[in-house]
Scaffold this motif. Structure first.
Motif, PDB file in Angstrom:
ATOM      1  N   GLU A  13      -8.481  -0.666  -3.011  1.00  0.00           N
ATOM      2  CA  GLU A  13      -9.176  -1.413  -1.957  1.00  0.00           C
ATOM      3  C   GLU A  13     -10.604  -1.756  -2.372  1.00  0.00           C
ATOM      4  O   GLU A  13     -11.122  -2.827  -2.032  1.00  0.00           O
ATOM      5  CB  GLU A  13      -9.161  -0.608  -0.656  1.00  0.00           C
ATOM      6  N   LYS A  18      -5.037   4.187  -3.471  1.00  0.00           N
ATOM      7  CA  LYS A  18      -5.236   3.113  -2.492  1.00  0.00           C
ATOM      8  C   LYS A  18      -6.719   2.863  -2.243  1.00  0.00           C
ATOM      9  O   LYS A  18      -7.155   1.710  -2.142  1.00  0.00           O
ATOM     10  CB  LYS A  18      -4.522   3.462  -1.189  1.00  0.00           C
ATOM     11  N   PRO A  58       0.807  -1.226   0.000  1.00  0.00           N
ATOM     12  CA  PRO A  58       0.000   0.000   0.000  1.00  0.00           C
ATOM     13  C   PRO A  58       0.835   1.268   0.000  1.00  0.00           C
ATOM     14  O   PRO A  58       0.346   2.332  -0.397  1.00  0.00           O
ATOM     15  CB  PRO A  58      -0.832  -0.130   1.283  1.00  0.00           C
TER      16      PRO A  58
END
Length: 263
Positions: free
Chosen positions: A173, A169, A161
């Motif tokens: 996700e 990110k 990450p």
């Protein structure tokens, strides 16, 4: 590049990898002196010594070629040919004794990587890619894949990450929540796992040219899709120190799904 030129360059790349391997394995699983660069990434004397050696060998054989590499930057000779080198991709893995680090080498013509190598000394695994030739330890690599065409069936990987922007990110996700399985870590070896069939998709952000361009000819030799997040072809940019956002997948539907989530 014709067949004779491919043999010459691939033999030369094997020589480069052999020389680098001697240096990097000496430091692997040893008491390393670790330095931290301005960008926060680690570097060891073995990164630097390997790159110095590779630069010297390349410059001796191809004195008119350009070289871009992680530790010492860009050497320009105003050539259409550029060598792209990462002496140790995955230095974090290297310093903790995890064997997934690799040496990446590519020759680009007018910005397009035409032949690439990924050598994993601690795994005794060496990949070379050129056009439709994919070699693993100098033998043709052949693999029959299970047909996976949906993100819900896919195994997705990324190095970590820390490479993503905050927005990137968040998007990533959201994407991996749709996947069957997700793994962090792996560095450049993740891309070879796409070739092997262990991963179906790799998505990354914040890569440098030497992190990704040497892998592109290897991936394309097995018809694996490699683009940026805008679904555009990846070549060496005019700004040599630009960052790259990457989507790599075997299946077009999975690739396109990732593109939709990352935009």
């Amino acid at each position: 590049m014709n067949e004779a030129e491919f043999i010459e360059i691939s033999d030369f790349m094997n020589l480069l990898a052999d020389r680098s391997k001697v240096i990097t394995l000496e430091g692997f699983n040893s008491n390393l002196t670790l330095k931290v660069k301005d960008d926060g990434s680690p570097v060891t004397d073995y990164d630097i010594n390997s790159e110095k050696t590779l630069r010297e060998i390349i410059s001796a054989k191809f004195p008119n070629h350009n070289i871009i590499a992680e530790e010492m930057g860009f050497t320009s000779n105003n050539s259409d040919y550029t060598w792209i080198i990462d002496p140790i991709d995955g230095t974090r893995s290297y310093v903790i004794g995890r064997p997934l680090w690799g040496t990446l080498i590519s020759l680009a013509f007018k910005g397009e990587p035409i032949i690439g190598m990924a050598d994993f000394p601690a795994l005794d695994e060496r990949w070379i890619g050129y056009k439709n030739k994919c070699l693993l330890n100098n033998a043709a690599f052949k693999k029959n894949y299970k047909s996976i065409t949906s993100i819900s069936e896919a195994t997705v990987g990324s190095t970590g990450p820390h490479l993503f922007s905050e927005i990137g990110k968040q998007k990533y996700e959201t994407l991996i929540k749709k996947a069957k399985y997700h793994v962090w870590s792996g560095d450049c070896h993740n891309y070879c796992l796409v070739i092997k069939g262990g991963l179906d998709l790799v998505v990354e952000e914040g890569l440098s040219s030497y992190d990704i361009l040497p892998l592109i000819p290897i991936l394309k030799s097995k018809d694996i899709i490699v683009t940026d997040w805008k679904s555009k072809k990846i070549n060496l940019k005019n700004d040599l120190f630009s960052k790259y956002s990457v989507v790599v997948a075997r299946d077009k539907n999975i690739h396109d799904t990732a593109i939709n989530y990352m935009n």
